[in-house]
Design a protein around this motif. Sequence first.
Motif, PDB file in Angstrom:
ATOM      1  N   GLY A 106       8.147 -10.456  -9.966  1.00  0.00           N
ATOM      2  CA  GLY A 106       9.329  -9.750 -10.443  1.00  0.00           C
ATOM      3  C   GLY A 106       9.482  -9.756 -11.955  1.00  0.00           C
ATOM      4  N   TYR A 107       8.404  -9.975 -12.677  1.00  0.00           N
ATOM      5  CA  TYR A 107       8.447  -9.997 -14.139  1.00  0.00           C
ATOM      6  C   TYR A 107       8.458  -8.575 -14.671  1.00  0.00           C
ATOM      7  CZ  TYR A 107       7.111 -14.792 -13.299  1.00  0.00           C
ATOM      8  OH  TYR A 107       7.074 -16.082 -12.847  1.00  0.00           O
ATOM      9  N   ARG A 108       9.054  -8.392 -15.837  1.00  0.00           N
ATOM     10  CA  ARG A 108       9.053  -7.075 -16.477  1.00  0.00           C
ATOM     11  C   ARG A 108       7.692  -6.864 -17.122  1.00  0.00           C
ATOM     12  NH1 ARG A 108      14.245  -5.037 -19.353  1.00  0.00           N
ATOM     13  NH2 ARG A 108      12.813  -3.307 -19.252  1.00  0.00           N
ATOM     14  N   LEU A 109       6.992  -5.869 -16.620  1.00  0.00           N
ATOM     15  CA  LEU A 109       5.660  -5.548 -17.119  1.00  0.00           C
ATOM     16  C   LEU A 109       5.600  -4.078 -17.482  1.00  0.00           C
ATOM     17  CD1 LEU A 109       3.652  -7.286 -14.257  1.00  0.00           C
ATOM     18  CD2 LEU A 109       3.937  -8.167 -16.575  1.00  0.00           C
ATOM     19  N   THR A 110       4.803  -3.759 -18.472  1.00  0.00           N
ATOM     20  CA  THR A 110       4.581  -2.358 -18.789  1.00  0.00           C
ATOM     21  C   THR A 110       3.655  -1.762 -17.745  1.00  0.00           C
ATOM     22  OG1 THR A 110       2.630  -2.808 -20.143  1.00  0.00           O
ATOM     23  CG2 THR A 110       4.778  -2.823 -21.278  1.00  0.00           C
ATOM     24  N   ARG A 111       3.616  -0.456 -17.690  1.00  0.00           N
ATOM     25  CA  ARG A 111       2.701   0.214 -16.754  1.00  0.00           C
ATOM     26  C   ARG A 111       1.258  -0.183 -17.063  1.00  0.00           C
ATOM     27  NH1 ARG A 111       2.978   6.318 -14.846  1.00  0.00           N
ATOM     28  NH2 ARG A 111       5.102   5.573 -14.662  1.00  0.00           N
ATOM     29  N   LYS A 112       0.941  -0.254 -18.339  1.00  0.00           N
ATOM     30  CA  LYS A 112      -0.423  -0.618 -18.751  1.00  0.00           C
ATOM     31  C   LYS A 112      -0.761  -2.041 -18.301  1.00  0.00           C
ATOM     32  CE  LYS A 112      -3.367  -0.532 -22.838  1.00  0.00           C
ATOM     33  NZ  LYS A 112      -3.428  -0.267 -24.275  1.00  0.00           N
ATOM     34  N   ALA A 113       0.186  -2.959 -18.458  1.00  0.00           N
ATOM     35  CA  ALA A 113      -0.039  -4.344 -18.024  1.00  0.00           C
ATOM     36  C   ALA A 113      -0.200  -4.404 -16.509  1.00  0.00           C
ATOM     37  CB  ALA A 113       1.100  -5.245 -18.481  1.00  0.00           C
ATOM     38  N   GLY A 114       0.606  -3.640 -15.791  1.00  0.00           N
ATOM     39  CA  GLY A 114       0.494  -3.602 -14.334  1.00  0.00           C
ATOM     40  C   GLY A 114      -0.853  -3.076 -13.872  1.00  0.00           C
ATOM     41  N   GLN A 115      -1.342  -2.035 -14.536  1.00  0.00           N
ATOM     42  CA  GLN A 115      -2.657  -1.495 -14.192  1.00  0.00           C
ATOM     43  C   GLN A 115      -3.752  -2.521 -14.470  1.00  0.00           C
ATOM     44  OE1 GLN A 115      -2.495   2.012 -16.659  1.00  0.00           O
ATOM     45  NE2 GLN A 115      -1.956   3.317 -14.928  1.00  0.00           N
ATOM     46  N   PHE A 116      -3.646  -3.198 -15.598  1.00  0.00           N
ATOM     47  CA  PHE A 116      -4.615  -4.230 -15.956  1.00  0.00           C
ATOM     48  C   PHE A 116      -4.613  -5.355 -14.921  1.00  0.00           C
ATOM     49  CE2 PHE A 116      -4.788  -8.451 -18.122  1.00  0.00           C
ATOM     50  CZ  PHE A 116      -6.153  -8.518 -18.283  1.00  0.00           C
ATOM     51  N   LEU A 117      -3.434  -5.826 -14.564  1.00  0.00           N
ATOM     52  CA  LEU A 117      -3.341  -6.919 -13.592  1.00  0.00           C
ATOM     53  C   LEU A 117      -3.855  -6.497 -12.224  1.00  0.00           C
ATOM     54  CD1 LEU A 117       0.137  -8.291 -14.670  1.00  0.00           C
ATOM     55  CD2 LEU A 117      -2.084  -9.434 -14.988  1.00  0.00           C
ATOM     56  N   GLY A 118      -3.565  -5.274 -11.819  1.00  0.00           N
ATOM     57  CA  GLY A 118      -4.085  -4.765 -10.556  1.00  0.00           C
ATOM     58  C   GLY A 118      -5.601  -4.718 -10.551  1.00  0.00           C
ATOM     59  N   GLN A 119      -6.168  -4.309 -11.667  1.00  0.00           N
ATOM     60  CA  GLN A 119      -7.633  -4.238 -11.780  1.00  0.00           C
ATOM     61  C   GLN A 119      -8.259  -5.623 -11.662  1.00  0.00           C
ATOM     62  OE1 GLN A 119      -9.158  -2.708 -15.493  1.00  0.00           O
ATOM     63  NE2 GLN A 119     -11.179  -3.523 -15.075  1.00  0.00           N
ATOM     64  N   ILE A 120      -7.738  -6.586 -12.419  1.00  0.00           N
ATOM     65  CA  ILE A 120      -8.385  -7.904 -12.389  1.00  0.00           C
ATOM     66  C   ILE A 120      -8.089  -8.658 -11.095  1.00  0.00           C
ATOM     67  CG2 ILE A 120      -8.517  -8.078 -14.902  1.00  0.00           C
ATOM     68  CD1 ILE A 120      -6.265 -10.177 -14.762  1.00  0.00           C
ATOM     69  N   ALA A 121      -7.022  -8.263 -10.391  1.00  0.00           N
ATOM     70  CA  ALA A 121      -6.717  -8.909  -9.114  1.00  0.00           C
ATOM     71  C   ALA A 121      -7.755  -8.562  -8.052  1.00  0.00           C
ATOM     72  CB  ALA A 121      -5.327  -8.518  -8.631  1.00  0.00           C
ATOM     73  N   VAL A 122      -8.340  -7.376  -8.135  1.00  0.00           N
ATOM     74  CA  VAL A 122      -9.291  -6.945  -7.107  1.00  0.00           C
ATOM     75  C   VAL A 122     -10.748  -6.989  -7.557  1.00  0.00           C
ATOM     76  CG1 VAL A 122      -7.591  -5.506  -5.956  1.00  0.00           C
ATOM     77  CG2 VAL A 122      -9.078  -4.489  -7.680  1.00  0.00           C
ATOM     78  N   ASP A 123     -10.987  -7.141  -8.853  1.00  0.00           N
ATOM     79  CA  ASP A 123     -12.350  -7.144  -9.385  1.00  0.00           C
ATOM     80  C   ASP A 123     -12.823  -8.587  -9.581  1.00  0.00           C
ATOM     81  OD1 ASP A 123     -14.745  -6.736 -10.662  1.00  0.00           O
ATOM     82  OD2 ASP A 123     -13.920  -5.544 -12.296  1.00  0.00           O
TER      83      ASP A 123
END
Length: 67
Positions: A20-37
């Motif tokens: 529930g942290y405030r993240l930018t769209r770019k940060a969210g995309q980055f985190l999604g990428q590293i979560a699955v890669d």
Amino acid sequence: MTEQPFKNHRSAALALLNGGYRLTRKAGQFLGQIAVDPSPMSEAQAEWLSKLLEKNALPPLALGGAK
């Protein structure tokens, strides 16, 4: 009680995404990428993840957790 460092970048990314942290769209995309890669992060990616963890008062990655 001191929180334990994250064992890998996937668990750190998921904690940020699900916390529930405030993240930018770019940060969210980055985190999604590293979560699955499963491949190792670059130095720049590791720095960005470290900054996001610190900014949100979460524990750091354990030594070797970026691999």
